[in-house]
Design an enzyme around this catalytic site. Structure first.
Site, PDB file in Angstrom:
ATOM      1  N   THR A 114       0.710 -11.987 -11.394  1.00 17.83           N
ATOM      2  CA  THR A 114       1.324 -13.249 -11.814  1.00 17.83           C
ATOM      3  C   THR A 114       0.873 -13.676 -13.202  1.00 17.83           C
ATOM      4  O   THR A 114       1.399 -14.643 -13.751  1.00 17.83           O
ATOM      5  CB  THR A 114       0.965 -14.374 -10.835  1.00 17.83           C
ATOM      6  OG1 THR A 114      -0.449 -14.599 -10.870  1.00 17.83           O
ATOM      7  CG2 THR A 114       1.389 -14.009  -9.412  1.00 17.83           C
ATOM      8  N   ASP A 117     -12.926 -11.189 -14.111  1.00 17.67           N
ATOM      9  CA  ASP A 117     -13.581 -11.630 -12.883  1.00 17.67           C
ATOM     10  C   ASP A 117     -14.764 -10.715 -12.584  1.00 17.67           C
ATOM     11  O   ASP A 117     -14.947  -9.677 -13.227  1.00 17.67           O
ATOM     12  CB  ASP A 117     -12.606 -11.667 -11.694  1.00 17.67           C
ATOM     13  CG  ASP A 117     -11.876 -10.342 -11.499  1.00 17.67           C
ATOM     14  OD1 ASP A 117     -12.497  -9.282 -11.738  1.00 17.67           O
ATOM     15  OD2 ASP A 117     -10.697 -10.370 -11.118  1.00 17.67           O
ATOM     16  N   LYS A 146     -14.556 -16.518 -11.980  1.00 21.87           N
ATOM     17  CA  LYS A 146     -13.474 -17.318 -11.414  1.00 21.87           C
ATOM     18  C   LYS A 146     -13.594 -17.407  -9.901  1.00 21.87           C
ATOM     19  O   LYS A 146     -14.202 -16.557  -9.261  1.00 21.87           O
ATOM     20  CB  LYS A 146     -12.110 -16.740 -11.791  1.00 21.87           C
ATOM     21  CG  LYS A 146     -11.658 -15.540 -10.958  1.00 21.87           C
ATOM     22  CD  LYS A 146     -10.200 -15.223 -11.271  1.00 21.87           C
ATOM     23  CE  LYS A 146      -9.586 -14.312 -10.236  1.00 21.87           C
ATOM     24  NZ  LYS A 146     -10.047 -12.952 -10.215  1.00 21.87           N
ATOM     25  N   ASP A 162      24.612   0.929   5.092  1.00 20.38           N
ATOM     26  CA  ASP A 162      23.597   0.088   5.740  1.00 20.38           C
ATOM     27  C   ASP A 162      22.284   0.060   4.978  1.00 20.38           C
ATOM     28  O   ASP A 162      21.303  -0.527   5.437  1.00 20.38           O
ATOM     29  CB  ASP A 162      23.359   0.548   7.181  1.00 20.38           C
ATOM     30  CG  ASP A 162      22.781   1.953   7.269  1.00 20.38           C
ATOM     31  OD1 ASP A 162      22.692   2.623   6.213  1.00 20.38           O
ATOM     32  OD2 ASP A 162      22.405   2.373   8.379  1.00 20.38           O
ATOM     33  N   GLY A 163      22.231   0.710   3.806  1.00 20.95           N
ATOM     34  CA  GLY A 163      21.035   0.681   2.975  1.00 20.95           C
ATOM     35  C   GLY A 163      20.139   1.888   3.098  1.00 20.95           C
ATOM     36  O   GLY A 163      19.183   2.028   2.333  1.00 20.95           O
ATOM     37  N   GLU A 164      20.401   2.770   4.064  1.00 26.79           N
ATOM     38  CA  GLU A 164      19.583   3.977   4.207  1.00 26.79           C
ATOM     39  C   GLU A 164      19.678   4.847   2.951  1.00 26.79           C
ATOM     40  O   GLU A 164      20.741   4.989   2.353  1.00 26.79           O
ATOM     41  CB  GLU A 164      20.035   4.792   5.417  1.00 26.79           C
ATOM     42  CG  GLU A 164      19.639   4.211   6.747  1.00 26.79           C
ATOM     43  CD  GLU A 164      20.010   5.134   7.896  1.00 26.79           C
ATOM     44  OE1 GLU A 164      20.490   6.254   7.630  1.00 26.79           O
ATOM     45  OE2 GLU A 164      19.815   4.728   9.059  1.00 26.79           O
ATOM     46  N   ARG A 216     -11.139 -17.616  -6.615  1.00 22.86           N
ATOM     47  CA  ARG A 216      -9.754 -17.470  -6.139  1.00 22.86           C
ATOM     48  C   ARG A 216      -9.563 -18.335  -4.898  1.00 22.86           C
ATOM     49  O   ARG A 216     -10.197 -18.120  -3.870  1.00 22.86           O
ATOM     50  CB  ARG A 216      -9.453 -16.012  -5.821  1.00 22.86           C
ATOM     51  CG  ARG A 216      -8.000 -15.761  -5.435  1.00 22.86           C
ATOM     52  CD  ARG A 216      -7.754 -14.298  -5.118  1.00 22.86           C
ATOM     53  NE  ARG A 216      -7.919 -13.460  -6.280  1.00 22.86           N
ATOM     54  CZ  ARG A 216      -6.968 -13.242  -7.187  1.00 22.86           C
ATOM     55  NH1 ARG A 216      -5.793 -13.840  -7.058  1.00 22.86           N
ATOM     56  NH2 ARG A 216      -7.189 -12.448  -8.213  1.00 22.86           N
TER      57      ARG A 216
END
Length: 309
Positions: A223, A169, A192, A37-39, A194
């Site tokens: 990014t 920035d 800049k 279950d991913g545990e 945002r």
């Protein structure tokens, strides 16, 4: 003395291996499994009774899995009677959520600090926290190392003809000024605006970059939008070259494409997070020896002050 052991989670085992190699000891063994279950299930494969242990685990993507794995490993070591449990977190996830920036939002960095301590961590060793005040969220020692030590030597080795430091920035001015002072260089600022999370708009340059080799300095590259747009504007203002230095290569979304196709001449990062792929424009510097030296000094009760200069 009691002796110490180095464990690593599954987030960045290569980093843990580098640390162990520097210290001249083998990595200690722990098995990390997952139930259907991913545990997460962890078993420490050797005795740690009375030992000082260091767990190497950046909480990078998948952030929640890596954080939970770290917490479970801390708990396993505590229940195995380790004398001290030092969480070595090269990249500290959730550090951007360090304050209430809007109504009805959490301060998740404080929650993570509480979880680490409640699990049993007795010390945290990390690098370039996005917000330095996160150290105050802990009631245990926190060593927040500076990646600038490694970047400084790299910049010197390039022998750039006309270098200048730039902050991408306003919020990063203190970090960039510190780096500029270390190298004895001038500082310019990219101003800049945002518009929304992970989308940045570069506005203008505060300072003269005509004919300069510009070195952008930041703590993390997510990014890569900020750095890519900053490079474009800097070159439009006459910069000869633009190099970006960023400690943590988060590299989410289209970051690789922006770096490879953009105006940046080089992106230099530390190996606090494993890279998803290689790029001719990306240079990776190892900070594992710095972490290893801190571990050695912490174990021997030696000062780490000189490693922050």
């Amino acid at each position: 003395m009691r002796g110490y052991k180095i464990f690593t989670g599954s987030a960045h085992p290569e980093f843990g291996g580098e640390i162990a190699k520097y210290l001249g000891i083998p990595l200690s063994s722990a098995t990390v499994n997952r139930f259907s279950d991913g545990e997460i299930n962890i078993q420490i494969s050797e005795s740690v009774r009375g030992r000082d242990v260091f767990i190497v685990q950046p909480t990078c993507a998948p952030t929640n899995d890596n954080l939970m794995e770290l917490l479970i490993m801390i708990d396993a070591l505590k229940r195995s009677s380790a004398s001290s449990i030092n969480a070595v977190i090269p990249y500290f996830g959730y550090a951007r959520q360090d304050r209430k920036a809007a109504p009805r939002v959490p301060i998740t960095a404080k929650l993570v600090a509480d979880l680490l301590q409640r699990a049993g961590a007795t010390r945290v060793i990390t690098m370039d926290l996005h917000a330095g005040q996160i150290q105050g969220f802990f009631d245990i020692p926190v060593d927040n190392l500076y990646g600038s030590i490694v970047f400084r030597d790299y910049v010197k080795s390039k022998h750039l003809p006309n270098p200048i430091i730039a902050s991408p920035d306003i919020g990063g001015v203190a970090r960039a000024r510190y780096f500029a002072d270390q190298l004895g260089l001038d500082l310019v600022i990219v101003d800049k605006k945002r518009e929304k999370a992970n989308v940045s708009e570069v506005m203008n340059i505060i300072g003269d970059v005509q004919g300069k080799d510009v070195i952008l300095v930041d703590d993390m590259i997510d990014t890569a939008g900020t750095m890519a747009k900053a490079a474009e504007v800097l070159k439009s203002k006459g910069a000869t070259s633009v190099i970006a230095l960023g400690t943590h290569p988060v590299f989410s979304g289209s970051a690789y494409e922006k770096i490879e196709k953009g105006a940046l001449d080089e992106m230099v990062v530390a190996n606090t997070i494993p890279l998803k792929k290689e790029s001719s424009k990306i240079k990776v510097l190892s900070v594992a020896p710095l972490f290893a030296e801190v571990i050695r000094r912490v174990y021997h009760n030696e000062s780490v002050n000189s490693l922050f200069v």
